[in-house]
Design an enzyme around this catalytic site. Structure first.
Site, PDB file in Angstrom:
ATOM      1  N   HIS A 279      -6.883  -4.684  10.072  1.00  0.00           N
ATOM      2  CA  HIS A 279      -6.642  -4.430   8.649  1.00  0.00           C
ATOM      3  C   HIS A 279      -5.331  -5.058   8.186  1.00  0.00           C
ATOM      4  CE1 HIS A 279      -4.606  -0.311   9.587  1.00  0.00           C
ATOM      5  NE2 HIS A 279      -3.667  -1.132   9.210  1.00  0.00           N
TER       6      HIS A 279
ATOM      7  N   ASN B 220      -7.078  -2.894  14.333  1.00  0.00           N
ATOM      8  CA  ASN B 220      -8.472  -3.176  13.970  1.00  0.00           C
ATOM      9  C   ASN B 220      -8.585  -4.364  12.995  1.00  0.00           C
ATOM     10  OD1 ASN B 220      -7.557  -2.117  11.578  1.00  0.00           O
ATOM     11  ND2 ASN B 220      -9.077  -0.480  11.425  1.00  0.00           N
TER      12      ASN B 220
ATOM     13  N   GLU C 248      -9.537  -2.145   5.266  1.00  0.00           N
ATOM     14  CA  GLU C 248     -10.140  -1.809   6.552  1.00  0.00           C
ATOM     15  C   GLU C 248     -11.399  -2.644   6.817  1.00  0.00           C
ATOM     16  OE1 GLU C 248      -8.530  -0.003   8.546  1.00  0.00           O
ATOM     17  OE2 GLU C 248      -8.219   2.070   7.920  1.00  0.00           O
TER      18      GLU C 248
ATOM     19  N   ASP D 198       0.816  -1.220   0.000  1.00  0.00           N
ATOM     20  CA  ASP D 198       0.000   0.000   0.000  1.00  0.00           C
ATOM     21  C   ASP D 198       0.848   1.268   0.000  1.00  0.00           C
ATOM     22  OD1 ASP D 198       1.013  -0.408   2.525  1.00  0.00           O
ATOM     23  OD2 ASP D 198      -0.918  -0.727   3.480  1.00  0.00           O
TER      24      ASP D 198
HETATM   25  C1  GLP Z   1      -0.229   0.335   8.480  1.00  0.00           C
HETATM   26  C2  GLP Z   1       0.024  -0.527   7.248  1.00  0.00           C
HETATM   27  C3  GLP Z   1      -0.165  -1.989   7.525  1.00  0.00           C
HETATM   28  C4  GLP Z   1       0.513  -2.367   8.819  1.00  0.00           C
HETATM   29  C5  GLP Z   1      -0.107  -1.585   9.950  1.00  0.00           C
HETATM   30  C6  GLP Z   1       0.421  -1.966  11.308  1.00  0.00           C
HETATM   31  O1  GLP Z   1      -1.532   0.717   8.625  1.00  0.00           O
HETATM   32  N1  GLP Z   1      -0.786  -0.158   6.161  1.00  0.00           N
HETATM   33  O2  GLP Z   1       0.361  -2.740   6.451  1.00  0.00           O
HETATM   34  O3  GLP Z   1       0.396  -3.757   9.045  1.00  0.00           O
HETATM   35  O4  GLP Z   1       0.181  -0.223   9.695  1.00  0.00           O
HETATM   36  O5  GLP Z   1       1.495  -1.156  11.674  1.00  0.00           O
HETATM   37  P1  GLP Z   1       2.479  -1.454  12.832  1.00  0.00           P
HETATM   38  O6  GLP Z   1       3.319  -2.595  12.379  1.00  0.00           O
HETATM   39  O7  GLP Z   1       3.279  -0.195  12.971  1.00  0.00           O
HETATM   40  O8  GLP Z   1       1.687  -1.778  14.029  1.00  0.00           O
END
Ligand code: GLP
Length: 252
Positions: free
Chosen positions: A138, A136, A143, A67
């Site tokens: 995702h 959440n 989402e 993404d």
């Molecule tokens: C973002 C990314 C996800 C990732 C998530 C969790 O929203 N789009 O791909 O898994 O963050 O982030 P973190 O690893 O910092 O908890």
């Protein structure tokens, strides 16, 4: 589903890097699906170490990132393109032409998304998809919603995600409200999936993903049906999983 309960973040990262290295060694031209967020940083550091010290060769590897924030150019410090350059691409011998990230400043979103999906197909799909997970549920930026999308698409980020990701920005107002994300199609079609999570704030969501119902309200719960899913968590998360369900799969 295979669950590995690592001692801590460092061990989780090392285990993940070992699995990715194994993939690259067995198929040097592997197509990797890559993730951002804080979770995979340790794994990327370990891969960089393996490149430098053990000659792990990325020269034939192709990558697709999950993404990108909509509206952020690749040279913006908080863009995922910038993140990947900084944390991995500039430190290994991957050919930058073989790395792909959705263009967050595209003038034609629909075309960008279609091109991204076609390119993944052209390369034969993803061999190994690395995933983190939002609190959440995702994955990428898919989402929780009434329905999940298959293809790459523009998505409105939930308030929850904007708030969670605001820690990387100077203020919450600076967090983009939209993103371009790979849909569930290429992720679920990946030959192998590797999901990483650590820390107690992810314990509840990982328990839902592992032990809960499959629901669009928890996008990552669809991973339960993937035939080659490995989840690596630390002990803070592992202790909250229903032990009976994971014992057979527990490697560490
Ligand atoms: C973002 C990314 C996800 C990732 C998530 C969790 O929203 N789009 O791909 O898994 O963050 O982030 P973190 O690893 O910092 O908890």
């Amino acid at each position: 589903m295979k669950i590995i309960i690592a001692k801590d973040y460092e061990e989780m990262s090392k285990e993940a890097a070992l699995l990715i290295a194994e993939e690259i060694r067995s198929k040097p031209n592997s197509v990797l699906g890559l993730a951002t967020g804080s979770t995979p940083i340790g794994c990327y550091q370990e891969l960089v170490r393996m490149y430098k010290e053990k000659g792990l060769d990325f020269s034939a590897v192709t990558s697709f990132n999950l993404d990108e924030y909509f509206g952020l150019p690749a040279d913006h410090e908080q863009s995922y393109a910038y993140f990947m350059q900084k944390n991995l691409f500039t430190q290994i011998n991957i050919d930058i032409k073989n790395t792909h990230i959705p263009n967050g400043v595209t003038k034609n979103v629909e075309e960008e998304c279609q091109k991204y999906d076609s390119l993944i197909e052209e390369k034969g799909g993803i061999d190994l998809q690395l995933l983190g997970v939002g609190v959440n549920g995702h994955i990428g930026f898919n989402e929780p919603d009434e329905e999940l999308k298959i293809g790459t698409h523009l998505v409105d980020l939930t308030e929850n995600t904007i708030k969670a990701n605001s820690r990387f920005f100077h203020s919450i107002e600076e967090v983009p409200k939209k993103a371009i994300t790979m849909g569930l199609g290429p992720i679920m079609k990946a030959k192998k999936i590797l999901l990483l999570a650590s820390g107690k704030n992810k314990a509840e969501i990982i328990a839902k993903i592992v032990n809960g119902k499959c629901s669009t309200k928890v996008p990552a719960s669809i991973l339960q049906v993937h035939p080659q899913l490995t989840i690596i968590v630390d002990e803070e998360i592992g202790q909250h999983l229903k032990v009976n369900n994971v014992l057979d799969n527990c490697l560490l």
